[in-house]
Design a protein around this motif. Structure first.
Motif, short mmCIF file in Angstrom:
data_model
loop_
_atom_site.label_atom_id
_atom_site.label_comp_id
_atom_site.label_asym_id
_atom_site.label_seq_id
_atom_site.Cartn_x
_atom_site.Cartn_y
_atom_site.Cartn_z
N UNK A 1 -3.42 4.85 -6.43
CA UNK A 1 -3.98 5.41 -5.35
C UNK A 1 -4.07 4.73 -3.95
N UNK A 2 -3.82 3.60 -3.89
CA UNK A 2 -3.93 2.63 -2.83
C UNK A 2 -2.53 2.61 -2.08
N UNK A 3 -1.39 2.82 -2.92
CA UNK A 3 -0.05 2.38 -2.26
C UNK A 3 0.41 3.92 -1.57
N UNK A 4 0.89 3.47 -0.39
CA UNK A 4 1.57 4.61 0.15
C UNK A 4 2.97 4.70 -0.39
N UNK A 5 3.96 5.84 -0.08
CA UNK A 5 4.97 5.99 -0.87
C UNK A 5 5.88 4.89 -0.63
N UNK A 6 5.98 4.23 0.62
CA UNK A 6 6.97 3.44 0.88
C UNK A 6 6.89 2.07 0.12
N UNK A 7 5.64 1.88 -0.19
CA UNK A 7 5.26 0.41 -1.01
C UNK A 7 5.14 0.70 -2.41
N UNK A 8 5.26 1.66 -3.05
CA UNK A 8 4.97 1.89 -4.34
C UNK A 8 6.07 0.90 -5.29
N UNK A 9 7.40 1.00 -4.48
CA UNK A 9 8.23 0.14 -5.43
C UNK A 9 7.83 -1.26 -5.56
N UNK A 10 7.62 -1.93 -4.19
CA UNK A 10 7.21 -3.07 -3.91
C UNK A 10 5.81 -3.69 -4.99
N UNK A 11 5.00 -2.54 -4.72
CA UNK A 11 3.37 -2.73 -5.38
C UNK A 11 3.88 -2.69 -7.27
N UNK A 12 4.71 -1.82 -7.65
CA UNK A 12 5.27 -2.15 -9.07
C UNK A 12 5.47 -3.06 -9.26
N UNK A 13 6.63 -3.65 -8.43
CA UNK A 13 7.19 -4.97 -9.03
C UNK A 13 6.35 -6.16 -8.99
N UNK A 14 5.53 -6.18 -7.86
CA UNK A 14 4.56 -7.43 -7.76
C UNK A 14 3.63 -7.29 -9.07
N UNK A 15 3.19 -6.19 -9.38
CA UNK A 15 2.30 -5.94 -10.51
C UNK A 15 2.84 -6.56 -11.84
N UNK A 16 4.18 -6.29 -11.90
CA UNK A 16 4.86 -6.67 -13.05
C UNK A 16 5.13 -8.19 -13.09
N UNK A 17 5.40 -8.70 -11.95
CA UNK A 17 5.63 -10.12 -11.82
C UNK A 17 4.19 -10.92 -12.35
N UNK A 18 2.94 -10.27 -11.62
CA UNK A 18 1.77 -10.92 -12.30
C UNK A 18 1.46 -10.85 -13.54
N UNK A 19 1.93 -9.76 -14.26
CA UNK A 19 1.68 -9.33 -15.51
C UNK A 19 2.58 -10.47 -16.40
N UNK A 20 3.69 -10.46 -15.88
CA UNK A 20 4.55 -11.45 -16.82
C UNK A 20 4.24 -13.03 -16.66
N UNK A 21 3.80 -13.31 -15.59
CA UNK A 21 3.28 -14.59 -15.30
C UNK A 21 1.99 -14.77 -16.12
N UNK A 22 0.99 -13.95 -16.09
CA UNK A 22 -0.19 -14.14 -17.15
C UNK A 22 0.13 -14.14 -18.52
N UNK A 23 1.06 -13.32 -19.10
CA UNK A 23 1.45 -13.35 -20.51
C UNK A 23 2.10 -14.75 -20.80
N UNK A 24 2.77 -15.37 -19.61
CA UNK A 24 3.31 -16.82 -20.07
C UNK A 24 2.12 -17.89 -20.09
N UNK A 25 1.06 -17.43 -19.32
CA UNK A 25 0.02 -18.45 -19.15
C UNK A 25 -0.97 -18.37 -20.48
N UNK A 26 -1.26 -17.26 -20.82
CA UNK A 26 -2.04 -16.97 -22.17
C UNK A 26 -1.19 -16.99 -23.49
N UNK A 27 0.20 -17.05 -23.29
CA UNK A 27 1.01 -17.29 -24.47
C UNK A 27 1.42 -18.64 -24.55
N UNK A 28 2.32 -18.98 -23.77
CA UNK A 28 3.32 -20.30 -23.80
C UNK A 28 2.28 -21.52 -23.38
#
Length: 417
Positions: A134-161
């Protein structure tokens, strides 16, 4: 004029998604691998530990209650952020409660609480995915998706390793208490995240629950090629799913130690994935979603051949590092583009329900594609298995001209607002 691939990451909408992605990824391991480690350390029957994998079912069934989160608006922070804040606070409490009971002495209570955490986590995923679209305009969707994935991966490292490391020095209830505190702290990102700024970005709320349940499906399936589009979504990352299912057994089988596999395939592989997703988001902002899908689809396919080469070489540490780096970077590129593509398909009035539907199909593919891989390896051997796995990319590539034509405007396949 397209922004530079670095400047787009400095925008508030994109930066806040790093924290929301972290919030989305944090609970997963706490009901999965970390909880299994706690149960094993308390000598819980291995059969019960296996049964506990069922607590992950809410992640595959979230389409069933996603319409509720489209229909109803909490009385604070708006339609999306209100639900995010509520699920974050409930998750913090549920994680703290989960850590308060010993699996060996209170297995039923632990099971109920773990299922509650998974349900709340899946619910949070629904609304964070919807907010991002909803919040991202078209030109920011790629960067927004990438940033979300990075945060998600870091969280999995935190609650996992990190959680496992902490458990060697702290009692398990303290470890879960720290994870609950981190979950609660994620609410700060919800307060900092901006609301959609104009009516085009903030579509009207469905007026009834029936409309919230039925109309997202009607809206999606009345589009030309809707069913074929679902097939495309299921097969785009098929080659990646086939190869990824066997990476750890493959590396161990050709002679690498568990330490080497953990260090390179997990830690270094995570860094490579983050690099790939960030680069993918930046490239998307320059050349668009469709062209990125074409380029990244071929890179994903070719990257599997690195493991074919490693299988032929045998235990070769530099070759392993290279193969893992290439595979994870290319996988990150493809993930960034594909998440942006899924966002473009959603009607903003029904984002939660439609994105839950589309993302669930991705999860189904990952599960089903992994099932026959062991039989393929035993029949073909490692070198030929990874060579054949590249063919998994062919169906998605063949459908690209239909759903992501190189030259056509991306608005042609985008969801109506």
């Amino acid at each position: 004029m397209n922004p530079s691939w670095l400047s787009v990451y400095g925008r508030r909408r994109v930066l806040c998604l790093l924290g929301l992605g972290f919030s989305s990824g944090l609970p997963l391991a706490l009901t999965g691998s970390t909880l299994q480690a706690w149960m094993a350390s308390e000598k819980v029957d291995i059969r019960l530990i296996g049964i506990f994998s069922l607590v992950g079912l809410p992640y595959t069934l979230k389409i069933l209650w996603a319409p509720v989160m489209d229909r109803f608006v909490p009385p604070w922070l708006g339609r999306r952020r209100g639900w995010i804040l509520l699920t974050q606070l409930l998750l913090a409490g549920a994680i703290l409660a989960l850590g308060s009971f010993s699996p060996a002495r209170h297995i039923l209570i632990v099971g109920i609480l773990a299922l509650s955490v998974a349900f709340l986590s899946a619910s949070q995923d629904i609304v964070i995915d919807a907010y991002r679209a909803d919040v991202l305009p078209d030109e920011e969707r790629g960067a927004g998706a990438a940033t979300s994935v990075v945060g998600y991966r870091l969280a999995m490292l935190t609650s996992g390793a990190l959680a496992l490391i902490l458990s060697d020095h702290l009692p398990w209830p303290h470890v879960y208490g720290l994870m609950a505190a981190a979950m609660g702290a994620c609410a700060l990102f919800t307060f900092l995240s901006p609301e959609p700024r104009n009516p085009h970005e903030a579509a009207p709320v469905p007026s009834t629950l029936r409309e919230a349940v039925w109309m997202p499906l009607v809206d999606y399936f009345r589009r030309s090629g809707a069913v074929e589009m679902l097939a495309f979504i299921m097969v785009f990352k098929l080659g990646d799913a086939i190869a990824g299912a066997m990476t750890t057994p493959f590396l161990l089988d050709i002679g690498f130690t568990r330490t080497e596999v953990g260090t390179v395939n997990k830690a270094f592989g995570l860094a490579a994935t983050i690099l790939g997703t960030l680069a993918g988001g930046g490239i998307l902002s320059r050349i668009g979603i469709h062209r990125s899908l074409w380029i990244f689809a071929f890179l994903q396919a070719v990257s599997n051949l690195g493991f074919t080469g490693l299988a032929l070489l045998g235990r070769n540490y530099p070759a392993m590092v290279g193969a893992v780096a290439v595979e994870n970077i290319c996988g990150g590129l493809g993930t960034a583009a594909f998440l942006a593509f899924l966002m473009s398909l959603c009607n903003k009035r029904y984002t939660a329900t439609q994105f839950a539907l589309l993302s669930s199909l991705m999860a189904v593919t990952r599960v089903l594609a992994g099932a026959p891989t062991g039989f393929l390896v035993s029949t073909l051997g490692w070198p030929l298995f990874y060579a054949v796995s590249t063919l998994g990319a062919v169906p998605g590539i063949l459908l690209l001209p239909r759903f992501a034509p190189w030259a056509r405007s991306e608005e042609a396949t985008a969801g109506r607002d």
